[in-house]
Design an enzyme around this catalytic site. Sequence first.
Site, PDB file in Angstrom:
ATOM      1  N   GLU A 280       0.829  -1.203   0.000  1.00 25.96           N
ATOM      2  CA  GLU A 280       0.000   0.000   0.000  1.00 25.96           C
ATOM      3  C   GLU A 280       0.868   1.260   0.000  1.00 25.96           C
ATOM      4  OE1 GLU A 280      -4.262  -0.570   1.812  1.00 25.96           O
ATOM      5  OE2 GLU A 280      -3.131   0.683   3.190  1.00 25.96           O
ATOM      6  N   HIS A 301       7.182 -26.965  -1.643  1.00 27.90           N
ATOM      7  CA  HIS A 301       6.477 -28.067  -2.301  1.00 27.90           C
ATOM      8  C   HIS A 301       5.312 -27.560  -3.142  1.00 27.90           C
ATOM      9  CE1 HIS A 301       8.666 -31.227  -0.011  1.00 27.90           C
ATOM     10  NE2 HIS A 301       8.899 -30.168   0.747  1.00 27.90           N
ATOM     11  N   LYS A 415     -14.166   0.962  -3.669  1.00 25.62           N
ATOM     12  CA  LYS A 415     -15.211   1.420  -2.742  1.00 25.62           C
ATOM     13  C   LYS A 415     -16.288   2.185  -3.499  1.00 25.62           C
ATOM     14  CE  LYS A 415     -12.282   2.059   1.306  1.00 25.62           C
ATOM     15  NZ  LYS A 415     -11.734   3.052   2.205  1.00 25.62           N
TER      16      LYS A 415
HETATM   17  O1  PA5 Z   1      -3.096   1.677   5.953  1.00 25.58           O
HETATM   18  C1  PA5 Z   1      -4.212   2.169   5.880  1.00 25.58           C
HETATM   19  O2  PA5 Z   1      -4.430   3.375   6.100  1.00 25.58           O
HETATM   20  C2  PA5 Z   1      -5.414   1.326   5.526  1.00 25.58           C
HETATM   21  O3  PA5 Z   1      -5.072   0.029   5.204  1.00 25.58           O
HETATM   22  C3  PA5 Z   1      -6.399   1.310   6.687  1.00 25.58           C
HETATM   23  O4  PA5 Z   1      -5.765   0.782   7.831  1.00 25.58           O
HETATM   24  C4  PA5 Z   1      -7.642   0.483   6.371  1.00 25.58           C
HETATM   25  O5  PA5 Z   1      -8.215   0.890   5.164  1.00 25.58           O
HETATM   26  C5  PA5 Z   1      -8.672   0.612   7.492  1.00 25.58           C
HETATM   27  O6  PA5 Z   1      -9.034   1.936   7.655  1.00 25.58           O
HETATM   28  P1  PA5 Z   1      -9.790   2.456   8.943  1.00 25.58           P
HETATM   29  O7  PA5 Z   1      -8.904   2.224  10.128  1.00 25.58           O
HETATM   30  O8  PA5 Z   1     -10.023   3.905   8.684  1.00 25.58           O
HETATM   31  O9  PA5 Z   1     -11.066   1.672   9.058  1.00 25.58           O
END
Ligand code: PA5
Length: 443
Positions: A280, A301, A415
């Site tokens: 990410e 394996h 989303k």
């Molecule tokens: O790293 C990030 O910001 C995301 O992966 C969030 O942790 C994830 O989308 C969850 O978001 P939130 O804590 O706002 O529900």
Amino acid sequence: MLKVDLTYVGQHIDEKAGNRLIKRIGEAHKGLKEGSLPGNAFRGWLDLPNTMEPEVDKIQTVAKRLAEKNDVLLVIGIGGSYLGAKAAIEALRPYFSTDKKLEVIFVGNHISSEYMADLRDYLKEKSFAINVISKSGTTTEPALAFRVFKALLEEKVGEDEARQRIVATTDKEKGALRQLAEEKGYDTFVIPDDVGGRYSVLTAVGLLPIACAGIDIDAMLKGAKQAAVDFDVVSEDNPVYRYVMARNALYEQGKKIEMFVHYEPKLQYFSEWWKQLFGESEGKDNKGLFISSAGFTTDLHSLGQYIQEGERHLFETVVNINEPLRDFTVSKTDENLDNLNYLSGMSVDAINKQAMQGTLLAHMDGGAPSIVINIERMDARHFGYLVYFFELGCALSGHVLEVNPFNQPGVEAYKENMFALLEKPGFEDKTKAIKKRLKKTRG
Ligand code: PA5
């Protein structure tokens, strides 16, 4: 505590490229500390080992209260709001345990009706509490799970008692979860503004569930604090620099896939946490290594054939734990019917280490180099140390790649479509457009 061994990278990094990258990493490090790089508002994780210290007592008190009264803690969250805690609990708790510690179950990290229905049944006979975690307070998956399990808890113990058993970890003022928590009077923990989800394991996001599982969060923060000191040096010998240099040098040479490898199944969720952190943070602007993982020898394996002889576009980052917490030797039998007496007297971990050694050489010879990160052992202190190592490595690597390692704009695309398809209020135009598009696609 930790060493980065580049022996098995072989001939893949030339000196010139290495020096150029080390220089850029040093500049990125300076820029990160000064706050002069993109995403500068999200550098709070750098100092969490210190800033979280005063919160440890409150976290431990709440954890103790939840653990005393309940059999199960439901941790509701997704992405950075669950992976760190899951990674720590898997890595630091025994594989099989008969102790009476609180069982921690994660939910809200997907939308499986089967999982939630089964969990609802499982919880019917259990006494449980909930820690709902969302920084934005608006993420659909955890919000949906919270609605389901809050209702179950209220039905079981009544609204007043449920209120005592729910803890919300969220933003200090924004989002639906903050509003709901205040309205209902839940205990809350704040996720600092300057810490993004995937860098938040050392805040209450990770520390509360980890403490509930009976793990020493004080030691974890101490490990991270040690790392912050050890890695705060501008030097080609800094282990973080060595790792970031090697992975970027390999990437520049067309090794587009980095595979996190471990030889200890307890690290499976550590690799999931690592994948989110790097995937990410770096995968944007049409750049970035594709991040994957494997557990050896199990996956030798399955994926082993591909790694040895498939397309030559990957390298491995192997996390090797020098000393296991437990080990034992192989016994000898008189019949030797299984032909294993050649291993008798050897420890099981020594066999695992030889498997690793053999694999490293074979993969290097086959054109799949490995960066090896040796860590002394896997306890709470070393876990904190390793977390900080990778967080700093990820931030520096992102800056070397010239992307903002703290945002995730691409996550919004699915989303938008999902909300349009679910006809969420406010998405009316998008709903019309997507339905039209789907009609066309389906003929
Ligand atoms: O790293 C990030 O910001 C995301 O992966 C969030 O942790 C994830 O989308 C969850 O978001 P939130 O804590 O706002 O529900």
